[in-house]
Scaffold this motif. Structure first.
Motif, short mmCIF file in Angstrom:
data_model
loop_
_atom_site.label_atom_id
_atom_site.label_comp_id
_atom_site.label_asym_id
_atom_site.label_seq_id
_atom_site.Cartn_x
_atom_site.Cartn_y
_atom_site.Cartn_z
N MET A 252 8.51 -5.09 -2.59
CA MET A 252 9.57 -4.13 -2.90
C MET A 252 8.97 -2.75 -2.84
O MET A 252 8.22 -2.34 -3.71
CB MET A 252 10.14 -4.41 -4.29
N ARG A 253 9.26 -1.99 -1.80
CA ARG A 253 8.63 -0.71 -1.62
C ARG A 253 9.50 0.44 -2.08
O ARG A 253 9.03 1.48 -2.46
CB ARG A 253 8.24 -0.51 -0.15
N SER A 254 10.82 0.26 -2.03
CA SER A 254 11.72 1.33 -2.43
C SER A 254 12.08 1.17 -3.89
O SER A 254 12.40 0.11 -4.35
CB SER A 254 12.98 1.30 -1.58
N GLY A 255 12.05 2.29 -4.63
CA GLY A 255 12.46 2.26 -6.03
C GLY A 255 11.45 1.62 -6.95
O GLY A 255 11.78 1.26 -8.06
N LEU B 64 -4.20 2.25 -4.32
CA LEU B 64 -2.74 2.14 -4.37
C LEU B 64 -2.06 3.33 -3.70
O LEU B 64 -1.13 3.15 -2.89
CB LEU B 64 -2.30 2.04 -5.84
N VAL B 65 -2.50 4.54 -4.03
CA VAL B 65 -1.79 5.73 -3.59
C VAL B 65 -2.25 6.19 -2.21
O VAL B 65 -1.42 6.50 -1.35
CB VAL B 65 -1.98 6.86 -4.63
N VAL B 66 -3.54 6.22 -1.99
CA VAL B 66 -4.08 6.79 -0.75
C VAL B 66 -4.11 5.76 0.37
O VAL B 66 -3.55 5.97 1.45
CB VAL B 66 -5.48 7.39 -0.99
N HIS B 67 -4.71 4.63 0.12
CA HIS B 67 -4.91 3.62 1.17
C HIS B 67 -3.75 2.64 1.28
O HIS B 67 -3.68 1.90 2.28
CB HIS B 67 -6.21 2.85 0.91
N ARG B 68 -2.88 2.61 0.29
CA ARG B 68 -1.73 1.69 0.30
C ARG B 68 -2.16 0.24 0.47
O ARG B 68 -1.45 -0.59 1.04
CB ARG B 68 -0.75 2.06 1.41
N VAL C 71 -0.37 -0.53 -15.62
CA VAL C 71 0.64 0.23 -14.89
C VAL C 71 0.37 0.19 -13.39
O VAL C 71 1.28 -0.02 -12.58
CB VAL C 71 0.70 1.68 -15.41
N VAL C 72 -0.87 0.37 -13.01
CA VAL C 72 -1.23 0.30 -11.59
C VAL C 72 -1.00 -1.11 -11.05
O VAL C 72 -0.50 -1.30 -9.93
CB VAL C 72 -2.69 0.74 -11.39
N ALA D 2 4.85 -4.88 -7.56
CA ALA D 2 6.19 -4.51 -7.09
C ALA D 2 6.18 -4.15 -5.61
O ALA D 2 7.09 -4.51 -4.86
CB ALA D 2 6.72 -3.34 -7.92
N GLU D 3 5.15 -3.45 -5.17
CA GLU D 3 5.06 -3.07 -3.76
C GLU D 3 4.90 -4.30 -2.86
O GLU D 3 5.36 -4.30 -1.72
CB GLU D 3 3.88 -2.11 -3.55
#
Length: 305
Positions: free
Chosen positions: A1-4, A45-49, A87-88, A94-95
């Motif tokens: 789930m990438r959106s929201g 999570l944020v940079v490399h996805r 949290v991370v 979720a992603e």
């Protein structure tokens, strides 16, 4: 789930406060392994996805925290790092569209629902509510709100409101919602009135939907009865068409004889009159002759003067 999906947690704040000009320079405390892994997981999570690697890094950091924090690290620092790791990890799950695993994944590090940090609990409620499965959080939030240690937290009232709006009202647990608002000391009088008004509106909407469903069910039953009645009429129509078509398919002479007999029966047959006895004998004789002629396809009805 990438959106929201929930927003990723930022790296933990510096454990040491800013230096004042009057203080002598001190060596910064050595970062724990869990804090370093938290920074690495946030970067993945944020940079490399790379969500799978971020999740594995969070799990490795949580295992490191379970072994014990360094002696020089403040007691609250490890709790903050653990919360940020969760949290991370929630964001990574979720992603990867593995949001159903979030609650069980978090509880393995906190053992009991009432021990969840407010930030983690809020993120779980928002996630399951967005995925339209708020029932998964019902017992968890209920246990958290009933714990006396949590009722003194500054986030308690916000979580009560979130529980009302995202869990109890969507599930139709209106009596429980009303009891929670009345008994909770976290609400002011104005906030309590607003919450009770929202519950009353939800109850009226629930009654309206219930009456609408009853009317729809009644209409469906009436429609079913009408359909059965129409089916019966169609069956009778088909039976009548079959009888008429079969009657007109008979030879003309047979139909004429049948009509003649019917007219004689209606016009002259009176069994109460003694004068009708000779006619009955003659009619029985004619009927016998007609039956023999009809039963034989080659039979001819003889004509007598």
């Amino acid at each position: 789930m990438r959106s929201g999906a929930p927003s990723p947690a930022a790296p933990p704040r510096a454990l040491a406060g800013p230096l004042r000009s009057s203080e002598p320079a001190r060596a910064a405390p050595v970062r724990s392994a869990a804090a370093a892994l938290l920074e690495e997981a946030a970067d993945l999570l944020v940079v490399h996805r790379d969500f799978g690697a971020a999740l594995r890094t969070c799990e490795r950091a949580c295992r490191a925290l379970a072994c014990g924090a360094p002696a020089e690290e403040p007691a609250g620092a490890s709790l903050e790092v653990k919360c940020s790791l969760c949290v991370v990890g929630i964001q990574a799950l979720a992603e990867m569209n593995r949001w159903r695993e979030v609650l069980s994944w978090v509880l393995q590090y906190y053992q009991a629902p009432e021990k969840l940090p407010p930030k983690v609990l809020e993120l779980c409620v928002l996630l399951y509510s967005k995925m339209q499965e708020p029932a998964a959080m019902l017992e968890v939030v209920r246990a958290w709100l009933q714990d006396p240690d949590n009722q003194g937290l500054p986030e308690y009232r916000a979580l009560v409101e979130l529980h009302l709006q995202r869990v109890l009202l969507p599930l139709g647990c209106l009596s429980e919602a009303e009891e929670l608002v009345v008994d909770s000391v976290a609400f002011s009088d104005e906030q309590r009135l607003d919450a009770l008004q929202a519950i009353s509106t939800a109850r009226e909407q629930q009654k309206h939907e219930h009456s609408g469903s009853e009317e729809a069910q009644k209409l469906n039953q009436e429609g079913s009865s009408s359909h059965k009645f129409l089916s019966l009429l169609m069956s009778l129509r088909r039976l009548w068409d079959f009888v008429v078509s079969h009657f007109f398919s008979l030879p003309f002479k047979k139909s004429l004889v049948a009509a003649l007999i019917l007219c004689l029966l209606v016009a002259r047959f009176d069994p109460a009159s003694p004068s009708s006895l000779p006619f009955l004998y003659k009619l029985a004789h004619i009927f016998h002759r007609i039956r023999e002629a009809v039963s034989s396809p080659l039979g001819q009805l003889p004509i007598q003067n």
